[in-house]
Design an enzyme around this catalytic site. Structure first.
Site, PDB file in Angstrom:
ATOM      1  N   ALA A  96     -16.982  12.281  -4.909  1.00 15.15           N
ATOM      2  CA  ALA A  96     -16.520  13.334  -3.983  1.00 15.15           C
ATOM      3  C   ALA A  96     -15.917  14.526  -4.732  1.00 15.15           C
ATOM      4  CB  ALA A  96     -15.493  12.737  -3.026  1.00 15.15           C
ATOM      5  N   CYS A 107       8.255   1.841  16.493  1.00 18.10           N
ATOM      6  CA  CYS A 107       8.824   0.702  17.230  1.00 18.10           C
ATOM      7  C   CYS A 107       7.984   0.448  18.476  1.00 18.10           C
ATOM      8  CB  CYS A 107      10.262   1.029  17.656  1.00 18.10           C
ATOM      9  SG  CYS A 107      10.983  -0.262  18.700  1.00 18.10           S
ATOM     10  N   ASP A 161      -3.707   7.624   4.218  1.00 20.13           N
ATOM     11  CA  ASP A 161      -2.929   7.953   3.012  1.00 20.13           C
ATOM     12  C   ASP A 161      -2.223   9.303   3.086  1.00 20.13           C
ATOM     13  OD1 ASP A 161      -6.159   8.373   1.392  1.00 20.13           O
ATOM     14  OD2 ASP A 161      -4.990   9.884   2.440  1.00 20.13           O
ATOM     15  N   HIS A 196      -6.667   7.030  12.448  1.00 20.52           N
ATOM     16  CA  HIS A 196      -6.234   5.645  12.224  1.00 20.52           C
ATOM     17  C   HIS A 196      -4.760   5.554  11.863  1.00 20.52           C
ATOM     18  CE1 HIS A 196     -10.648   4.256  11.340  1.00 20.52           C
ATOM     19  NE2 HIS A 196     -10.407   4.419  12.634  1.00 20.52           N
ATOM     20  N   GLN A 225     -10.354   8.956   8.720  1.00 15.12           N
ATOM     21  CA  GLN A 225     -10.091   7.539   9.007  1.00 15.12           C
ATOM     22  C   GLN A 225      -8.983   7.035   8.073  1.00 15.12           C
ATOM     23  OE1 GLN A 225     -14.089   5.265   9.721  1.00 15.12           O
ATOM     24  NE2 GLN A 225     -14.533   6.998   8.355  1.00 15.12           N
ATOM     25  N   ARG A 265       0.842  -1.217   0.000  1.00 16.11           N
ATOM     26  CA  ARG A 265       0.000   0.000   0.000  1.00 16.11           C
ATOM     27  C   ARG A 265       0.869   1.256   0.000  1.00 16.11           C
ATOM     28  NH1 ARG A 265      -4.323  -0.920   4.648  1.00 16.11           N
ATOM     29  NH2 ARG A 265      -5.134   1.095   3.986  1.00 16.11           N
ATOM     30  N   ASN A 273     -21.552  11.189  -0.425  1.00 11.95           N
ATOM     31  CA  ASN A 273     -21.199   9.803  -0.707  1.00 11.95           C
ATOM     32  C   ASN A 273     -21.766   9.454  -2.074  1.00 11.95           C
ATOM     33  OD1 ASN A 273     -21.221   6.795  -0.486  1.00 11.95           O
ATOM     34  ND2 ASN A 273     -20.643   7.220   1.633  1.00 11.95           N
ATOM     35  N   GLY A 333     -17.568  10.194   2.183  1.00  9.95           N
ATOM     36  CA  GLY A 333     -16.920   8.980   1.680  1.00  9.95           C
ATOM     37  C   GLY A 333     -16.609   7.938   2.728  1.00  9.95           C
ATOM     38  N   THR A 334     -17.570   7.730   3.641  1.00  9.89           N
ATOM     39  CA  THR A 334     -17.370   6.652   4.599  1.00  9.89           C
ATOM     40  C   THR A 334     -18.629   5.809   4.704  1.00  9.89           C
ATOM     41  OG1 THR A 334     -16.781   6.046   6.880  1.00  9.89           O
ATOM     42  CG2 THR A 334     -17.974   8.134   6.580  1.00  9.89           C
TER      43      THR A 334
HETATM   44  C1  BV8 Z   1     -11.524   0.522  18.961  1.00 13.89           C
HETATM   45  C2  BV8 Z   1      -6.465   1.460   9.644  1.00 13.89           C
HETATM   46  C3  BV8 Z   1     -11.512   0.317  21.279  1.00 13.89           C
HETATM   47  C4  BV8 Z   1      -5.721   0.323   9.083  1.00 13.89           C
HETATM   48  C5  BV8 Z   1      -8.759   0.846  10.140  1.00 13.89           C
HETATM   49  C6  BV8 Z   1     -18.307  -0.491  19.117  1.00 13.89           C
HETATM   50  C7  BV8 Z   1     -17.609   0.445  19.849  1.00 13.89           C
HETATM   51  C8  BV8 Z   1     -16.210   0.463  19.833  1.00 13.89           C
HETATM   52  C9  BV8 Z   1     -15.497  -0.447  19.053  1.00 13.89           C
HETATM   53  C10 BV8 Z   1     -16.206  -1.365  18.319  1.00 13.89           C
HETATM   54  C11 BV8 Z   1     -17.589  -1.399  18.350  1.00 13.89           C
HETATM   55  N1  BV8 Z   1     -17.989  -2.413  17.564  1.00 13.89           N
HETATM   56  C12 BV8 Z   1     -16.911  -3.014  17.020  1.00 13.89           C
HETATM   57  C13 BV8 Z   1     -15.817  -2.405  17.454  1.00 13.89           C
HETATM   58  C14 BV8 Z   1     -14.448  -2.759  17.095  1.00 13.89           C
HETATM   59  C15 BV8 Z   1     -13.984  -2.173  15.773  1.00 13.89           C
HETATM   60  C16 BV8 Z   1     -15.038  -1.982  14.730  1.00 13.89           C
HETATM   61  O1  BV8 Z   1     -15.573  -0.890  14.564  1.00 13.89           O
HETATM   62  N2  BV8 Z   1     -15.353  -3.043  14.004  1.00 13.89           N
HETATM   63  C17 BV8 Z   1     -16.310  -2.931  12.926  1.00 13.89           C
HETATM   64  C18 BV8 Z   1     -15.865  -3.790  11.755  1.00 13.89           C
HETATM   65  C19 BV8 Z   1     -17.671  -3.311  13.471  1.00 13.89           C
HETATM   66  N3  BV8 Z   1     -13.336  -0.898  16.004  1.00 13.89           N
HETATM   67  C20 BV8 Z   1     -12.050  -0.898  16.406  1.00 13.89           C
HETATM   68  O2  BV8 Z   1     -11.429  -1.905  16.649  1.00 13.89           O
HETATM   69  C21 BV8 Z   1     -11.402   0.465  16.589  1.00 13.89           C
HETATM   70  N4  BV8 Z   1     -10.786   0.492  17.878  1.00 13.89           N
HETATM   71  O3  BV8 Z   1     -12.723   0.569  18.966  1.00 13.89           O
HETATM   72  O4  BV8 Z   1     -10.778   0.462  20.089  1.00 13.89           O
HETATM   73  C22 BV8 Z   1     -10.536   0.448  22.362  1.00 13.89           C
HETATM   74  C23 BV8 Z   1     -10.886   1.247  23.424  1.00 13.89           C
HETATM   75  C24 BV8 Z   1      -9.983   1.391  24.445  1.00 13.89           C
HETATM   76  C25 BV8 Z   1      -8.741   0.753  24.370  1.00 13.89           C
HETATM   77  C26 BV8 Z   1      -8.400  -0.029  23.284  1.00 13.89           C
HETATM   78  C27 BV8 Z   1      -9.309  -0.194  22.264  1.00 13.89           C
HETATM   79  C28 BV8 Z   1     -10.266   0.704  15.590  1.00 13.89           C
HETATM   80  C29 BV8 Z   1     -10.826   0.780  14.206  1.00 13.89           C
HETATM   81  C30 BV8 Z   1      -9.715   1.191  13.233  1.00 13.89           C
HETATM   82  C31 BV8 Z   1      -9.344   0.034  12.353  1.00 13.89           C
HETATM   83  N5  BV8 Z   1      -8.425   0.490  11.346  1.00 13.89           N
HETATM   84  N6  BV8 Z   1      -7.862   1.307   9.286  1.00 13.89           N
HETATM   85  C32 BV8 Z   1      -5.770   0.320   7.592  1.00 13.89           C
HETATM   86  O5  BV8 Z   1      -6.299   1.272   6.966  1.00 13.89           O
HETATM   87  O6  BV8 Z   1      -5.263  -0.670   7.057  1.00 13.89           O
HETATM   88  S1  BV8 Z   1     -10.377   0.755   9.681  1.00 13.89           S
HETATM   89  C33 BV8 Z   1     -10.593   0.970   8.004  1.00 13.89           C
HETATM   90  O7  BV8 Z   1     -12.019   1.158   7.834  1.00 13.89           O
HETATM   91  C34 BV8 Z   1     -10.009   2.204   7.388  1.00 13.89           C
HETATM   92  O8  BV8 Z   1      -9.397   3.084   8.291  1.00 13.89           O
HETATM   93  C35 BV8 Z   1     -11.224   2.891   6.789  1.00 13.89           C
HETATM   94  O9  BV8 Z   1     -11.068   4.235   6.644  1.00 13.89           O
HETATM   95  C36 BV8 Z   1     -12.219   2.536   7.788  1.00 13.89           C
HETATM   96  C37 BV8 Z   1     -13.640   2.829   7.517  1.00 13.89           C
HETATM   97  O10 BV8 Z   1     -13.913   2.467   6.207  1.00 13.89           O
HETATM   98  P1  BV8 Z   1     -14.326   3.639   5.199  1.00 13.89           P
HETATM   99  O11 BV8 Z   1     -13.288   4.681   5.241  1.00 13.89           O
HETATM  100  O12 BV8 Z   1     -15.718   4.058   5.493  1.00 13.89           O
HETATM  101  O13 BV8 Z   1     -14.201   2.891   3.825  1.00 13.89           O
HETATM  102  P2  BV8 Z   1     -15.252   1.904   3.170  1.00 13.89           P
HETATM  103  O14 BV8 Z   1     -14.585   1.230   2.029  1.00 13.89           O
HETATM  104  O15 BV8 Z   1     -15.918   1.093   4.240  1.00 13.89           O
HETATM  105  O16 BV8 Z   1     -16.390   2.882   2.584  1.00 13.89           O
HETATM  106  C38 BV8 Z   1     -16.074   3.766   1.519  1.00 13.89           C
HETATM  107  C39 BV8 Z   1     -17.278   4.674   1.343  1.00 13.89           C
HETATM  108  O17 BV8 Z   1     -16.980   5.636   0.333  1.00 13.89           O
HETATM  109  C40 BV8 Z   1     -18.529   3.948   0.907  1.00 13.89           C
HETATM  110  O18 BV8 Z   1     -19.645   4.454   1.634  1.00 13.89           O
HETATM  111  C41 BV8 Z   1     -18.664   4.315  -0.589  1.00 13.89           C
HETATM  112  O19 BV8 Z   1     -20.024   4.388  -0.975  1.00 13.89           O
HETATM  113  C42 BV8 Z   1     -18.033   5.672  -0.620  1.00 13.89           C
HETATM  114  N7  BV8 Z   1     -17.388   6.045  -1.885  1.00 13.89           N
HETATM  115  C43 BV8 Z   1     -16.671   5.233  -2.721  1.00 13.89           C
HETATM  116  N8  BV8 Z   1     -16.191   5.960  -3.753  1.00 13.89           N
HETATM  117  C44 BV8 Z   1     -16.586   7.246  -3.536  1.00 13.89           C
HETATM  118  C45 BV8 Z   1     -17.343   7.296  -2.346  1.00 13.89           C
HETATM  119  N9  BV8 Z   1     -17.877   8.437  -1.879  1.00 13.89           N
HETATM  120  C46 BV8 Z   1     -17.670   9.561  -2.595  1.00 13.89           C
HETATM  121  N10 BV8 Z   1     -16.949   9.596  -3.752  1.00 13.89           N
HETATM  122  C47 BV8 Z   1     -16.399   8.465  -4.242  1.00 13.89           C
HETATM  123  N11 BV8 Z   1     -15.694   8.517  -5.392  1.00 13.89           N
HETATM  124 ZN    ZN Z   2      13.045   0.667  19.075  1.00 13.56          ZN
END
Ligand code: BV8
Ligand code: ZN
Length: 241
Positions: free
Chosen positions: A224, A117, A94, A109, A91, A56, A204, A176-177
């Site tokens: 967007a 490290c 990039d 994120h 979120q 990536r 979106n 866009g989320t």
């Molecule tokens: C945490 C980084 C707690 C890595 C990512 C309830 C409460 C709290 C937590 C949870 C909960 N339920 C579940 C959880 C846990 C979990 C979670 O949410 N799971 C989900 C699957 C249910 N959350 C976590 O683990 C988070 N941490 O809660 O910690 C905690 C508290 C105390 C102490 C310790 C811990 C951490 C979440 C972060 C994960 N990391 N990314 C990487 O990128 O590799 S998440 C990943 O998804 C990306 O960051 C991304 O940005 C994010 C969200 O996705 P979107 O950005 O929305 O992208 P997606 O493809 O889904 O959608 C794109 C959208 O764009 C669509 O709607 C589409 O229609 C639209 N689109 C497309 N093209 C266009 C467009 N719009 C406009 N124009 C276009 N051209």
């Molecule tokens: Zn180190």
């Protein structure tokens, strides 16, 4: 004084050529989240996780911000010049909002451009190292730096900044989320549960959830790069007299 908060997701960078996560051919279509975006995945198979992020990083080389990123820079400048507040919570990892010139950005994120490290917290910024071999820490010698991104089950970065902004905003725009990942998804939901008047924007390619429509959300549906400049004009018209 008005505080405008914008939350962006992968859709804002799609037209810069970066795949989203949950659209067709998205990142999560070709990888199991638990294998490449969790601490467990890193512990069990660091090489696979490292290669996922290094690919990536390589794909990000030469990628430029698009008109949506640029419109948000314009929005921030107009609002701040008029004495209002602006916070951009992304979120995305990039770095394109910072490349475009946005200033008050919370990269909740983390960032693809940075390694960290786990032992001594030393960080390395930049894209000099793009190889698939694991990179030892040049500060403490720990055997492998990690991508400085927030995996699932990890605490997002700068929670006090994004929580304060979300709590105090009068205008909230989601761009866009998919609204599927917490805590960011909770920001959107919390806007509909507030008692004080808040103007909510949804930009979106997909329409907003039906229940959100009923609550008077302002929708800008389409790519967007086309819709964010229109939304920015609307916000400026609303906020800057
Ligand atoms: C945490 C980084 C707690 C890595 C990512 C309830 C409460 C709290 C937590 C949870 C909960 N339920 C579940 C959880 C846990 C979990 C979670 O949410 N799971 C989900 C699957 C249910 N959350 C976590 O683990 C988070 N941490 O809660 O910690 C905690 C508290 C105390 C102490 C310790 C811990 C951490 C979440 C972060 C994960 N990391 N990314 C990487 O990128 O590799 S998440 C990943 O998804 C990306 O960051 C991304 O940005 C994010 C969200 O996705 P979107 O950005 O929305 O992208 P997606 O493809 O889904 O959608 C794109 C959208 O764009 C669509 O709607 C589409 O229609 C639209 N689109 C497309 N093209 C266009 C467009 N719009 C406009 N124009 C276009 N051209
Ligand atoms: Zn180190």
């Amino acid at each position: 004084m008005t505080h405008v908060v914008v939350l962006t997701g992968a859709g804002v960078s799609a037209e810069s050529g970066i795949p989203t996560f949950r659209d067709a051919n998205g990142l999560w279509e070709n990888h199991k989240v638990e294998d490449v975006a969790t601490p467990h995945g890193w512990l069990m198979d660091p090489t696979t996780v490292w290669r996922f992020y290094q690919q990536r990083r390589r794909d990000l080389q030469g990628v430029k911000p698009n008109a949506a990123h640029e419109a948000l820079v314009h929005l921030e400048r107009r609002l701040v010049d008029a004495g209002h507040e602006f916070t951009l919570i992304t979120q995305n990892i990039d770095g394109l909002h910072l490349d475009a010139g946005s200033k008050n950005v919370v990269e909740m994120h983390g960032a693809l451009r940075r390694f960290r490290c786990q032992k001594c917290k030393h960080t390395i910024e930049g894209f000099e190292y793009l190889d698939d071999e694991l990179l030892p820490c040049d500060n403490c010698g720990w055997m492998m730096m990690r991508p400085d991104v927030v995996w699932f089950e990890e605490m997002p970065k700068e929670p006090e900044r994004y929580e304060t902004a979300v709590r105090h905003c009068n205008v909230f725009a989601s761009i866009g989320t998919s609204g599927e990942v917490y805590p960011a998804a909770g920001f959107i939901q919390s806007m509909f549960l507030r008692s004080d008047p808040t103007t909510i924007y949804h930009c979106n390619t997909d329409p907003a959830l039906v229940q959100y429509k009923a609550m008077g959300i302002k929708e800008f549906i389409g790519p967007a790069t086309e819709q964010v400049p229109l939304m920015v004009d609307d916000i400026c018209g609303l906020v800057i007299s």
